[in-house]
Scaffold this active site. Structure first.
Site, PDB file in Angstrom:
ATOM      1  N   ASP A   1     -12.025  11.197  -6.289  1.00 46.09           N
ATOM      2  CA  ASP A   1     -12.281   9.759  -6.326  1.00 46.09           C
ATOM      3  C   ASP A   1     -13.707   9.591  -6.826  1.00 46.09           C
ATOM      4  OD1 ASP A   1     -12.804   7.102  -5.908  1.00 46.09           O
ATOM      5  OD2 ASP A   1     -12.327   7.104  -3.770  1.00 46.09           O
TER       6      ASP A   1
ATOM      7  N   GLY B   1      -4.879  11.434 -17.604  1.00 45.15           N
ATOM      8  CA  GLY B   1      -4.716  10.386 -18.598  1.00 45.15           C
ATOM      9  C   GLY B   1      -4.478  10.955 -19.987  1.00 45.15           C
ATOM     10  N   MET B   2      -4.256  10.067 -20.940  1.00 45.58           N
ATOM     11  CA  MET B   2      -3.877  10.482 -22.290  1.00 45.58           C
ATOM     12  C   MET B   2      -4.952  11.348 -22.945  1.00 45.58           C
ATOM     13  SD  MET B   2      -2.453   7.997 -25.321  1.00 45.58           S
ATOM     14  CE  MET B   2      -3.938   6.965 -25.320  1.00 45.58           C
TER      15      MET B   2
ATOM     16  N   TYR C   1     -14.132  -6.023 -18.042  1.00 46.04           N
ATOM     17  CA  TYR C   1     -13.970  -4.615 -18.416  1.00 46.04           C
ATOM     18  C   TYR C   1     -15.175  -4.127 -19.215  1.00 46.04           C
ATOM     19  CZ  TYR C   1     -12.113  -0.550 -20.920  1.00 46.04           C
ATOM     20  OH  TYR C   1     -11.932   0.702 -21.475  1.00 46.04           O
TER      21      TYR C   1
ATOM     22  N   ASP D   1     -15.320  -0.029 -27.216  1.00 51.91           N
ATOM     23  CA  ASP D   1     -15.777  -1.086 -28.112  1.00 51.91           C
ATOM     24  C   ASP D   1     -15.969  -2.411 -27.374  1.00 51.91           C
ATOM     25  OD1 ASP D   1     -12.873  -0.803 -27.864  1.00 51.91           O
ATOM     26  OD2 ASP D   1     -12.728  -2.547 -29.175  1.00 51.91           O
TER      27      ASP D   1
ATOM     28  N   ALA E   1     -11.346   6.179 -15.572  1.00 53.29           N
ATOM     29  CA  ALA E   1     -11.746   4.799 -15.818  1.00 53.29           C
ATOM     30  C   ALA E   1     -10.702   3.826 -15.283  1.00 53.29           C
ATOM     31  CB  ALA E   1     -11.930   4.553 -17.325  1.00 53.29           C
ATOM     32  N   TRP E   2     -11.172   2.637 -14.969  1.00 49.41           N
ATOM     33  CA  TRP E   2     -10.280   1.484 -14.754  1.00 49.41           C
ATOM     34  C   TRP E   2     -10.023   0.919 -16.139  1.00 49.41           C
ATOM     35  CZ3 TRP E   2      -9.244  -1.775 -10.125  1.00 49.41           C
ATOM     36  CH2 TRP E   2      -8.617  -2.983 -10.440  1.00 49.41           C
ATOM     37  N   THR E   3      -8.796   1.056 -16.627  1.00 50.14           N
ATOM     38  CA  THR E   3      -8.478   0.639 -18.000  1.00 50.14           C
ATOM     39  C   THR E   3      -7.610  -0.614 -18.061  1.00 50.14           C
ATOM     40  OG1 THR E   3      -6.574   2.145 -18.031  1.00 50.14           O
ATOM     41  CG2 THR E   3      -8.677   2.985 -18.901  1.00 50.14           C
TER      42      THR E   3
END
Length: 304
Positions: free
Chosen positions: A42, A16-17, A131, A108, A66-68
């Site tokens: 996983d 990811g980023m 989320y 946040d 993460a599930w984003t």
């Protein structure tokens, strides 16, 4: 003198980023790092987590996995919880067995977003979305399992040159034509992955020295703005007319998950660790912008 960063770090969510940025900075400093993408681990599999930690025995684990998909979590909360809530718990228990310090990335969205001042680390969470609820579950799993070696770092409005994000999208739109509608009633702190990665390195090093108290830290570039004002600044830096950015209200965008109207985070906890908070968001954007422009020109950072 360089701060010792430990014998080995393990980064989950490394594709990811933020994970890419953190892994790159560790590598540049000569720190042994094990980057793990979704195909490598996983996080919902406790046995796999135990096996990987036992094999590598890292000094520090940073969980960026993460599930984003904020909106999709509303319809699939159980699946999001498995990744965001139960996954960190599996990793924390594996860290406890190997004596590894763990840094859990959070958001946040654990707050209601209705405050009239920046949220402090000790303000009570009150998530309004699936989320946010799942990320809060992950926070609690880490802190409960690792009371002496667990760290939660909440951040917001992330951007960088290694993935799809608001800043890169606005750079692309600035190069096109026409007006761009952007919400003007949500307030937050745009945060560069480069600055956040540096702060994670510093926190991990302080944790290994025993100078950083375990618990919750907020890590966002200082100051606040709206998405609309941020978009105008991006257009200006890209040489486009900021007047093309049209303000709209959040109610004009039909989204399953409510966005926090106010998600400015205070960074008071860093002083307890003897570390400085992140700098102002404008200074960070100025430094990050040339690389973001180059990445946009290559067409490799924005997914529609």
């Amino acid at each position: 003198m360089p701060v010792p960063l430990g014998s080995r770090w393990l980064v989950t969510g490394a594709s990811g980023m933020l994970g890419r940025e953190l892994t790159a900075r560790l590598s540049r400093r000569g720190v042994p790092v094990v980057p793990l993408g979704r195909a490598d681990l996983d996080v919902t599999d406790p046995a796999a987590a135990r096996a990987l930690l036992a094999r590598h025995r890292p000094a520090v684990l940073v969980n960026c996995a993460a599930w984003t998909a904020v909106d999709a979590a509303e319809a699939h909360e159980a699946r999001a919880l498995a990744v965001n809530g139960e996954g960190p718990g599996h990793l924390a228990r594996a860290c406890r067995a190997t004596g590894t310090r763990m840094i859990q990335l959070s958001t946040d969205y654990v707050f209601a977003g209705l405050a009239d001042r920046p949220y402090r680390e000790d303000d009570p969470p009150a998530p309004r979305t699936a989320y946010g609820r799942t990320k809060l579950a992950g926070e609690r799993a880490v802190l409960d399992t690792l009371p002496d070696g667990g760290y939660v770092v909440r951040t917001a409005w992330l951007y960088g040159s290694g993935g799809a994000n608001f800043v890169s999208t606005m750079i692309r739109l600035a190069a096109a034509e026409g007006t761009v509608p952007v919400v003007d009633d949500q307030h937050g702190g745009p945060t560069w992955t480069g600055d956040l990665a540096d702060r994670l390195l510093a926190l991990g090093a302080a944790a290994l020295r025993g100078t950083a108290p375990p618990g919750v830290y907020h890590a966002v570039n200082a100051g606040s703005t709206t998405w609309h004002a941020l978009a105008r600044e991006i257009f200006r830096r890209a040489g486009a007319d900021p007047g093309r950015v049209r303000p709209i209200g959040s109610g004009e965008l039909a989204r399953p998950a409510a966005r926090p109207p106010y998600s400015v985070l205070a960074q008071g906890r860093w002083r307890a660790a003897g570390l400085a908070p992140l700098r102002d968001w404008r200074a960070a954007l100025a430094e990050a912008f040339p690389a973001l422009l180059r990445a946009s020109a290559r067409g490799g950072t924005v997914r529609r």
